[in-house]
Write a protein that holds these residues in place. Structure first.
Motif, mmCIF file in Angstrom:
data_model
loop_
_atom_site.group_PDB
_atom_site.id
_atom_site.type_symbol
_atom_site.label_atom_id
_atom_site.label_comp_id
_atom_site.label_asym_id
_atom_site.label_seq_id
_atom_site.Cartn_x
_atom_site.Cartn_y
_atom_site.Cartn_z
ATOM 1 N N LEU A 59 0.360 -0.890 0.111
ATOM 2 C CA LEU A 59 -0.298 -0.146 0.623
ATOM 3 C C LEU A 59 0.811 0.789 -0.443
ATOM 4 O O LEU A 59 -0.040 2.021 0.329
ATOM 5 N N ASP A 60 2.047 1.387 0.717
ATOM 6 C CA ASP A 60 3.090 2.348 0.005
ATOM 7 C C ASP A 60 2.818 3.110 -1.341
ATOM 8 O O ASP A 60 3.658 3.927 -1.511
ATOM 9 N N GLU A 61 2.827 2.190 -2.573
ATOM 10 C CA GLU A 61 2.376 2.466 -4.281
ATOM 11 C C GLU A 61 1.270 3.968 -3.918
ATOM 12 O O GLU A 61 1.067 4.239 -4.605
ATOM 13 N N ALA A 62 0.148 3.583 -2.941
ATOM 14 C CA ALA A 62 -0.940 3.978 -3.724
ATOM 15 C C ALA A 62 -0.787 5.617 -3.223
ATOM 16 O O ALA A 62 -0.249 6.210 -1.821
ATOM 17 N N LYS A 63 -1.798 6.301 -4.094
ATOM 18 C CA LYS A 63 -1.655 7.649 -3.802
ATOM 19 C C LYS A 63 -2.334 8.211 -2.710
ATOM 20 O O LYS A 63 -2.044 9.695 -1.808
ATOM 21 N N LYS A 64 -3.302 7.700 -2.051
ATOM 22 C CA LYS A 64 -3.776 7.686 -0.448
ATOM 23 C C LYS A 64 -3.263 6.743 0.084
ATOM 24 O O LYS A 64 -3.514 5.317 0.120
ATOM 25 N N THR A 65 -3.223 7.415 1.639
ATOM 26 C CA THR A 65 -2.467 6.289 2.543
ATOM 27 C C THR A 65 -4.384 5.896 3.405
ATOM 28 O O THR A 65 -3.915 4.486 4.330
ATOM 29 N N LYS A 66 -4.643 6.330 3.708
ATOM 30 C CA LYS A 66 -6.416 5.850 4.393
ATOM 31 C C LYS A 66 -7.581 5.142 3.438
ATOM 32 O O LYS A 66 -7.703 6.390 2.026
ATOM 33 N N PHE A 67 -8.889 4.304 3.376
ATOM 34 C CA PHE A 67 -9.421 4.178 3.032
ATOM 35 C C PHE A 67 -10.550 3.987 3.550
ATOM 36 O O PHE A 67 -11.044 3.393 4.894
ATOM 37 N N THR A 68 -12.520 4.574 3.076
ATOM 38 C CA THR A 68 -13.021 4.405 3.409
ATOM 39 C C THR A 68 -13.948 3.267 3.865
ATOM 40 O O THR A 68 -14.985 3.260 4.362
ATOM 41 N N SER A 69 -13.432 2.345 2.840
ATOM 42 C CA SER A 69 -13.511 1.005 2.492
ATOM 43 C C SER A 69 -12.970 -0.534 1.567
ATOM 44 O O SER A 69 -11.774 -0.140 1.828
ATOM 45 N N LEU A 70 -13.369 -1.459 2.252
ATOM 46 C CA LEU A 70 -12.265 -2.443 1.451
ATOM 47 C C LEU A 70 -12.216 -2.108 -0.269
ATOM 48 O O LEU A 70 -11.528 -2.383 -0.581
ATOM 49 N N HIS A 71 -13.382 -1.669 -0.385
ATOM 50 C CA HIS A 71 -14.041 -1.658 -2.173
ATOM 51 C C HIS A 71 -12.646 -0.287 -3.017
ATOM 52 O O HIS A 71 -12.074 -0.414 -3.274
ATOM 53 N N ASP A 72 -12.350 0.104 -1.551
ATOM 54 C CA ASP A 72 -11.634 1.832 -2.002
ATOM 55 C C ASP A 72 -10.180 1.525 -2.049
ATOM 56 O O ASP A 72 -9.473 2.092 -3.127
ATOM 57 N N CYS A 73 -9.262 0.564 -1.093
ATOM 58 C CA CYS A 73 -8.520 -0.149 -1.038
ATOM 59 C C CYS A 73 -8.320 -1.442 -2.099
ATOM 60 O O CYS A 73 -7.394 -0.643 -3.459
ATOM 61 N N PHE A 74 -9.144 -2.099 -2.850
ATOM 62 C CA PHE A 74 -9.497 -2.942 -3.749
ATOM 63 C C PHE A 74 -9.018 -1.913 -4.934
ATOM 64 O O PHE A 74 -8.209 -2.451 -5.838
ATOM 65 N N THR A 75 -9.556 -1.099 -5.265
ATOM 66 C CA THR A 75 -9.338 -0.065 -6.223
ATOM 67 C C THR A 75 -8.771 1.450 -6.347
ATOM 68 O O THR A 75 -9.111 2.249 -7.318
ATOM 69 N N ARG A 76 -7.828 0.889 -5.423
ATOM 70 C CA ARG A 76 -7.136 2.175 -5.290
ATOM 71 C C ARG A 76 -5.721 2.571 -6.485
ATOM 72 O O ARG A 76 -6.034 1.826 -7.532
ATOM 73 N N GLU A 77 -5.797 3.936 -6.539
ATOM 74 C CA GLU A 77 -4.868 4.203 -7.732
ATOM 75 C C GLU A 77 -3.050 4.617 -7.011
ATOM 76 O O GLU A 77 -2.976 4.094 -5.403
ATOM 77 N N LEU A 78 -2.553 4.784 -7.801
ATOM 78 C CA LEU A 78 -0.713 4.700 -7.603
ATOM 79 C C LEU A 78 -0.809 6.252 -7.526
ATOM 80 O O LEU A 78 -1.589 6.326 -8.330
ATOM 81 N N LYS A 79 0.897 5.906 -7.137
ATOM 82 C CA LYS A 79 1.275 7.735 -7.015
ATOM 83 C C LYS A 79 1.756 7.923 -8.930
ATOM 84 O O LYS A 79 2.029 6.792 -8.684
ATOM 85 N N ASP A 80 1.946 8.886 -8.566
ATOM 86 C CA ASP A 80 2.291 9.272 -9.802
ATOM 87 C C ASP A 80 3.637 8.615 -10.395
ATOM 88 O O ASP A 80 4.853 9.460 -9.107
ATOM 89 N N GLY A 81 4.109 8.201 -11.118
ATOM 90 C CA GLY A 81 5.591 8.077 -11.366
ATOM 91 C C GLY A 81 5.310 6.381 -10.470
ATOM 92 O O GLY A 81 6.889 5.713 -10.996
ATOM 93 N N ALA A 82 4.958 5.777 -10.538
ATOM 94 C CA ALA A 82 4.767 4.314 -9.617
ATOM 95 C C ALA A 82 4.850 3.744 -10.771
ATOM 96 O O ALA A 82 5.628 2.244 -10.446
ATOM 97 N N ARG A 83 5.076 3.518 -12.427
ATOM 98 C CA ARG A 83 4.753 2.660 -13.097
ATOM 99 C C ARG A 83 4.997 3.535 -14.168
ATOM 100 O O ARG A 83 4.984 4.577 -14.472
ATOM 101 N N VAL A 84 6.023 2.511 -15.152
ATOM 102 C CA VAL A 84 6.688 3.344 -15.915
ATOM 103 C C VAL A 84 6.561 2.986 -17.215
ATOM 104 O O VAL A 84 6.369 1.348 -17.252
ATOM 105 N N ILE A 85 6.279 3.671 -18.361
ATOM 106 C CA ILE A 85 5.690 3.314 -19.546
ATOM 107 C C ILE A 85 7.049 3.263 -20.665
ATOM 108 O O ILE A 85 7.185 3.983 -20.584
ATOM 109 N N ASP A 86 6.441 1.907 -21.444
ATOM 110 C CA ASP A 86 7.755 2.072 -22.625
ATOM 111 C C ASP A 86 6.666 2.248 -23.548
ATOM 112 O O ASP A 86 5.501 1.938 -24.653
ATOM 113 N N GLU A 87 7.504 3.415 -24.218
ATOM 114 C CA GLU A 87 7.689 4.749 -25.131
ATOM 115 C C GLU A 87 7.135 3.977 -26.092
ATOM 116 O O GLU A 87 7.117 4.445 -27.344
#
Length: 289
Positions: A59-87
């Motif tokens: 969860l350290d890659e997640a954009k936010k650290t607190k989640f309102t529900s389990l679903h909120d965690c399941f569908t979490r967004e990642l921090k900007d730059g957490a994934r590098v796209i091969d262009e």
């Protein structure tokens, strides 16, 4: 056989019995509703239990650290730059974080979900206008573990004209189930997304397959959520363009995406069965003209 392998095999056997011998539809609907309960205590307990069973949950890659529900965690967004796209223009990237399952050549419309368990492409993709493009093409199965990032992204620059929804069962899609249930992917709920590359020779199609505790696919570019309660049309028209890496949607829990490519694509050397891949990692090369 070492102890680690024995333990894993036993664990998978128990997982299969628990998740596939219970009423799958009822359990899936229940978990879907339960996961959306916004209660701090329930959310905290649920996440703690989940982390016990999923030691690789990051969860350290997640954009936010607190989640309102389990679903909120399941569908979490990642921090900007957490994934590098091969262009690289010729490269088809992974649409999701996943474990690589079976991959390889499709021979006269036949491919494999596991060793010794073949299935026919036209059973998975009934539309012959789509399936015929891959009759002797390539495929790669990408399994999203429940602990992984659940959003999926466009693997190429493309546009999408429609999403085809195919209702079905909710079998687990873990390795032991794939070795026990014949034609499993063809039985489960799924969607077909044909990605138009702008080339008449290069074709890519994604087939997200739902599973037990999931049975919910949300695409950012169409209104309905595709789940066990969906009763709308099977073909949903849309008009959406994507740049490689753009988010397309998410699973509620974790499941599988099967990526199909025409025969003029080749697998990148880094693609290995059982290997971990992330969104943006190179999967295939197409030599676009």
């Amino acid at each position: 056989m070492n102890k680690a392998t024995e333990t894993l095999t036993f664990s998978e056997q128990v997982n299969f019995l628990v998740t596939n011998r219970l009423p799958r539809r009822w359990l899936t609907l229940f978990i879907g509703r339960f996961s959306k309960i916004e209660n701090p205590i329930i959310t905290k307990i649920s996440l703690t239990i989940w982390q016990w069973f999923a030691e690789d949950l990051r969860l350290d890659e997640a954009k936010k650290t607190k989640f309102t529900s389990l679903h909120d965690c399941f569908t979490r967004e990642l921090k900007d730059g957490a994934r590098v796209i091969d262009e690289t223009a010729d490269i088809v990237t992974s649409p999701c974080d996943a474990i690589v399952g079976e991959f390889g050549e499709i021979n006269d419309g036949q491919l494999f979900q596991a060793k010794g368990f073949p299935y026919q492409l036209n059973e998975l993709i009934p539309d012959v206008n789509v399936s015929d493009k891959y009759k002797n093409g390539k495929f790669i199965t990408l399994r999203l573990k429940s602990s992984m990032y659940h959003r999926f992204h466009s693997p190429i620059n493309c546009h999408v004209n429609k999403v085809t929804y195919i209702s079905g069962d909710t079998w687990n899609v873990n390795p032991i189930a794939l070795k026990k249930v014949e034609r499993l992917f063809c039985k489960n709920e799924r969607a077909v997304i044909d990605l138009h590359t702008g080339s008449e020779q290069h074709h890519i199609t994604l087939v997200p397959v739902a599973a037990i505790l999931v049975a919910s696919m949300k695409f950012n570019f169409i209104k309905p959520t595709l789940d066990l309660l969906y009763q709308g049309p099977n073909e949903i028209d849309c008009k959406q363009s994507f740049t490689k890496g753009d988010e397309m949607g998410y699973f509620q829990h974790g499941s599988t995406i099967i990526l199909f490519a025409s025969s003029n694509y080749t697998f990148c050397e880094e693609v290995k069965k059982g290997a971990r891949v992330n969104v943006g990692n190179a999967l295939l090369e197409g030599h676009l003209i």
